[in-house]
Design an enzyme around this catalytic site. Structure first.
Site, PDB file in Angstrom:
ATOM      1  N   SER A   5     -10.332  -0.517   4.170  1.00 49.98           N
ATOM      2  CA  SER A   5      -9.468  -0.894   5.299  1.00 49.98           C
ATOM      3  C   SER A   5      -8.814   0.358   5.856  1.00 49.98           C
ATOM      4  O   SER A   5      -8.135   1.074   5.124  1.00 49.98           O
ATOM      5  CB  SER A   5      -8.372  -1.856   4.836  1.00 49.98           C
ATOM      6  OG  SER A   5      -8.958  -2.980   4.254  1.00 49.98           O
ATOM      7  N   ARG A  54       0.829  -1.226   0.000  1.00 47.41           N
ATOM      8  CA  ARG A  54       0.000   0.000   0.000  1.00 47.41           C
ATOM      9  C   ARG A  54       0.853   1.262   0.000  1.00 47.41           C
ATOM     10  O   ARG A  54       0.508   2.263   0.634  1.00 47.41           O
ATOM     11  CB  ARG A  54      -0.960   0.024   1.207  1.00 47.41           C
ATOM     12  CG  ARG A  54      -1.957  -1.058   1.231  1.00 47.41           C
ATOM     13  CD  ARG A  54      -2.910  -1.074   0.044  1.00 47.41           C
ATOM     14  NE  ARG A  54      -3.608  -2.334   0.044  1.00 47.41           N
ATOM     15  CZ  ARG A  54      -3.130  -3.422  -0.584  1.00 47.41           C
ATOM     16  NH1 ARG A  54      -2.035  -3.377  -1.314  1.00 47.41           N
ATOM     17  NH2 ARG A  54      -3.756  -4.558  -0.518  1.00 47.41           N
ATOM     18  N   GLU A  94      -3.787   3.013   6.859  1.00 50.65           N
ATOM     19  CA  GLU A  94      -3.622   2.917   5.404  1.00 50.65           C
ATOM     20  C   GLU A  94      -4.261   4.158   4.769  1.00 50.65           C
ATOM     21  O   GLU A  94      -3.780   4.705   3.785  1.00 50.65           O
ATOM     22  CB  GLU A  94      -4.333   1.650   4.909  1.00 50.65           C
ATOM     23  CG  GLU A  94      -4.289   1.461   3.420  1.00 50.65           C
ATOM     24  CD  GLU A  94      -5.014   0.181   2.971  1.00 50.65           C
ATOM     25  OE1 GLU A  94      -4.886  -0.864   3.646  1.00 50.65           O
ATOM     26  OE2 GLU A  94      -5.702   0.241   1.941  1.00 50.65           O
TER      27      GLU A  94
HETATM   28  C1  FAD Z   1     -15.341   0.458   0.443  1.00 50.83           C
HETATM   29  C2  FAD Z   1     -13.869   0.586   0.093  1.00 50.83           C
HETATM   30  C3  FAD Z   1     -13.139  -0.551  -0.195  1.00 50.83           C
HETATM   31  C4  FAD Z   1     -11.772  -0.464  -0.519  1.00 50.83           C
HETATM   32  N1  FAD Z   1     -11.080  -1.613  -0.802  1.00 50.83           N
HETATM   33  C5  FAD Z   1      -9.771  -1.542  -1.106  1.00 50.83           C
HETATM   34  C6  FAD Z   1      -9.019  -2.727  -1.439  1.00 50.83           C
HETATM   35  O1  FAD Z   1      -9.553  -3.832  -1.474  1.00 50.83           O
HETATM   36  N2  FAD Z   1      -7.698  -2.599  -1.707  1.00 50.83           N
HETATM   37  C7  FAD Z   1      -7.080  -1.392  -1.696  1.00 50.83           C
HETATM   38  O2  FAD Z   1      -5.869  -1.351  -1.957  1.00 50.83           O
HETATM   39  N3  FAD Z   1      -7.746  -0.250  -1.399  1.00 50.83           N
HETATM   40  C8  FAD Z   1      -9.069  -0.294  -1.106  1.00 50.83           C
HETATM   41  N4  FAD Z   1      -9.753   0.851  -0.788  1.00 50.83           N
HETATM   42  C9  FAD Z   1      -9.036   2.137  -0.742  1.00 50.83           C
HETATM   43  C10 FAD Z   1      -9.149   2.953  -2.053  1.00 50.83           C
HETATM   44  O3  FAD Z   1     -10.132   2.421  -2.887  1.00 50.83           O
HETATM   45  C11 FAD Z   1      -7.825   2.994  -2.821  1.00 50.83           C
HETATM   46  O4  FAD Z   1      -6.780   3.494  -2.030  1.00 50.83           O
HETATM   47  C12 FAD Z   1      -7.928   3.837  -4.091  1.00 50.83           C
HETATM   48  O5  FAD Z   1      -6.754   3.687  -4.857  1.00 50.83           O
HETATM   49  C13 FAD Z   1      -8.134   5.314  -3.806  1.00 50.83           C
HETATM   50  O6  FAD Z   1      -8.433   5.944  -5.039  1.00 50.83           O
HETATM   51  P1  FAD Z   1      -8.997   7.410  -5.088  1.00 50.83           P
HETATM   52  O7  FAD Z   1      -9.052   7.843  -6.502  1.00 50.83           O
HETATM   53  O8  FAD Z   1     -10.268   7.483  -4.340  1.00 50.83           O
HETATM   54  O9  FAD Z   1      -7.839   8.190  -4.326  1.00 50.83           O
HETATM   55  P2  FAD Z   1      -7.960   9.424  -3.358  1.00 50.83           P
HETATM   56  O10 FAD Z   1      -8.524   8.982  -2.047  1.00 50.83           O
HETATM   57  O11 FAD Z   1      -8.649  10.544  -4.052  1.00 50.83           O
HETATM   58  O12 FAD Z   1      -6.421   9.772  -3.185  1.00 50.83           O
HETATM   59  C14 FAD Z   1      -5.544   8.877  -2.542  1.00 50.83           C
HETATM   60  C15 FAD Z   1      -4.140   9.457  -2.587  1.00 50.83           C
HETATM   61  O13 FAD Z   1      -3.660   9.465  -3.917  1.00 50.83           O
HETATM   62  C16 FAD Z   1      -3.301  10.788  -4.324  1.00 50.83           C
HETATM   63  N5  FAD Z   1      -3.659  10.912  -5.730  1.00 50.83           N
HETATM   64  C17 FAD Z   1      -4.859  10.635  -6.284  1.00 50.83           C
HETATM   65  N6  FAD Z   1      -4.800  10.807  -7.625  1.00 50.83           N
HETATM   66  C18 FAD Z   1      -3.529  11.213  -7.913  1.00 50.83           C
HETATM   67  C19 FAD Z   1      -2.845  11.564  -9.116  1.00 50.83           C
HETATM   68  N7  FAD Z   1      -3.445  11.538 -10.310  1.00 50.83           N
HETATM   69  N8  FAD Z   1      -1.540  11.946  -9.031  1.00 50.83           N
HETATM   70  C20 FAD Z   1      -0.919  11.972  -7.831  1.00 50.83           C
HETATM   71  N9  FAD Z   1      -1.504  11.664  -6.658  1.00 50.83           N
HETATM   72  C21 FAD Z   1      -2.806  11.277  -6.693  1.00 50.83           C
HETATM   73  C22 FAD Z   1      -4.081  11.708  -3.413  1.00 50.83           C
HETATM   74  O14 FAD Z   1      -3.443  12.959  -3.280  1.00 50.83           O
HETATM   75  C23 FAD Z   1      -4.076  10.929  -2.118  1.00 50.83           C
HETATM   76  O15 FAD Z   1      -2.855  11.105  -1.449  1.00 50.83           O
HETATM   77  C24 FAD Z   1     -11.125   0.799  -0.509  1.00 50.83           C
HETATM   78  C25 FAD Z   1     -11.882   1.957  -0.229  1.00 50.83           C
HETATM   79  C26 FAD Z   1     -13.245   1.857   0.070  1.00 50.83           C
HETATM   80  C27 FAD Z   1     -14.035   3.104   0.348  1.00 50.83           C
END
Ligand code: FAD
Length: 322
Positions: free
Chosen positions: A222, A155, A318
């Site tokens: 998580s 992660r 995380e």
């Molecule tokens: C119900 C649920 C289930 C989930 N299950 C999992 C799972 O099974 N496995 C897992 O690994 N994660 C899981 N997650 C966590 C999440 O889905 C991941 O971490 C996902 O990658 C976040 O994507 P996001 O676009 O929402 O990122 P954001 O929350 O918008 O951003 C996350 C981070 O990435 C940075 N960021 C985003 N886009 C960019 C970009 N283009 N350039 C540079 N930095 C950037 C942001 O600044 C921030 O620091 C889950 C979340 C939820 C709500």
């Protein structure tokens, strides 16, 4: 590019936390970046962040509909950072390229999938990402990284270690025209004859049987990482708690189940303020209704305290606290 002043971020984070941003700029992955003279935050779908206060600067929000996906003859797929990862997975299966199906239904965008090196059901982003195109905000120039240069870990990645340094624009995935299912995760072992679409559906169903659906209960999935400990610590806890699930050797140590530790510390299903611990999965903190970021952090700290007291283990979030 669209600019909004002083707007609520409630719709832009899956925890559903109602804070305001001084400015929100919606951009396409290919657009030139605005000059940023104040604090800024790149936001994908907001599914891994917990906002604890109003954001005093600019939130750069990626337009999920901008730019197209490109498939190269060798099966490499190049996707724009703002695209929803699950939509990309559907797109790949419809075109007969495989490798992403185990990541089905993970909320969030393509760009953030490499920041966090997302993983589920035996596959991590690092297994399929071959190249990342980004913009270096410090040196103000486009850059590209090979998978090795991304320094993926559990992660985490190069991009997570220096937040705000790189704006990820596009991600290249090395996929295959041949479907070879990855069934290493125990719950998938019974699916050797499933098509890729059936595997994707099974994973999606499994996932939502254990996790709160973002449209029903806010969460960031998580909340804590599974702690990786050395063998002596693992043996100590296992001898004190023989019913602890077997740990797997990983990342130079033994990966324990944070969910089990939290459950054993007595937190599963409990609430504190308007934040709660998901009754079906103690690793997930959720919004019971109208919850604030400080309430989530207070609950997380109480859990960390009790797990530390009971097992001598420090749980690391995380989710990203903003
Ligand atoms: C119900 C649920 C289930 C989930 N299950 C999992 C799972 O099974 N496995 C897992 O690994 N994660 C899981 N997650 C966590 C999440 O889905 C991941 O971490 C996902 O990658 C976040 O994507 P996001 O676009 O929402 O990122 P954001 O929350 O918008 O951003 C996350 C981070 O990435 C940075 N960021 C985003 N886009 C960019 C970009 N283009 N350039 C540079 N930095 C950037 C942001 O600044 C921030 O620091 C889950 C979340 C939820 C709500």
């Amino acid at each position: 590019m669209k600019v909004y002043e002083n707007i609520s971020l409630r719709e832009y984070n899956t925890f559903g936390i109602d804070v305001r941003a001084r400015r929100v700029v919606v951009i396409d992955a290919d657009e030139p970046l605005p000059v940023l003279e104040e604090p800024f935050l790149i936001l994908g779908a907001g599914s891994d962040v917990v906002f604890t206060r109003d954001y005093p600067g600019t939130v750069l929000l990626l337009n999920p509909d901008a730019a197209d996906v490109v498939m190269q003859p060798d099966g490499t797929v190049v996707a724009p950072a703002g695209m929803v990862l699950d939509r990309l997975i559907q797109w790949t299966l419809e075109r007969g390229v495989y490798g992403l199906e185990n990541l089905s239904a993970i909320p969030g965008t393509v760009g953030a999938s490499v920041v966090q090196n997302v993983g589920a059901y035996g596959v991590e982003a690092k297994d399929v990402v071959s190249r990342v195109e980004a913009y270096d905000l410090l040196e103000r120039r486009p850059v590209a990284f090979s998978a090795e240069e991304c320094r993926f870990g559990y992660r985490t990645s190069l991009f997570k270690s220096q937040p705000g340094r790189w704006f990820i624009r596009r991600v290249h995935y090395r996929l295959s025209h041949t479907y070879t299912p990855n069934l290493t995760y125990r719950a998938l072992e019974a699916l050797p004859h499933a098509t890729a679409a059936e595997l994707r559906q099974s994973i999606t169903d499994l996932r939502w049987s254990k996790l709160p659906k973002p449209e029903e209960h806010g969460s960031a999935g998580s909340f804590f990482k599974n702690p990786v400990v050395d063998e002596a610590v693992y043996r100590r806890i296992k001898s004190e708690h023989p019913d602890m699930p077997e740990a797997h050797a990983a990342e130079g140590g033994y990966k324990l189940s944070a969910g089990w530790l939290i459950d054993r510390a007595g937190w599963k299903g409990r609430t504190m303020g308007r934040a709660g611990v998901w009754p079906k999965n103690a690793l997930v903190l959720y919004n019971t209704g109208g919850c604030t970021g400080p309430e989530v952090v207070a609950l997380a700290e109480a859990i960390q305290h009790d797990v530390q007291q009971q097992f001598g283990i420090t749980l690391i979030p995380e989710a990203i606290i903003v």
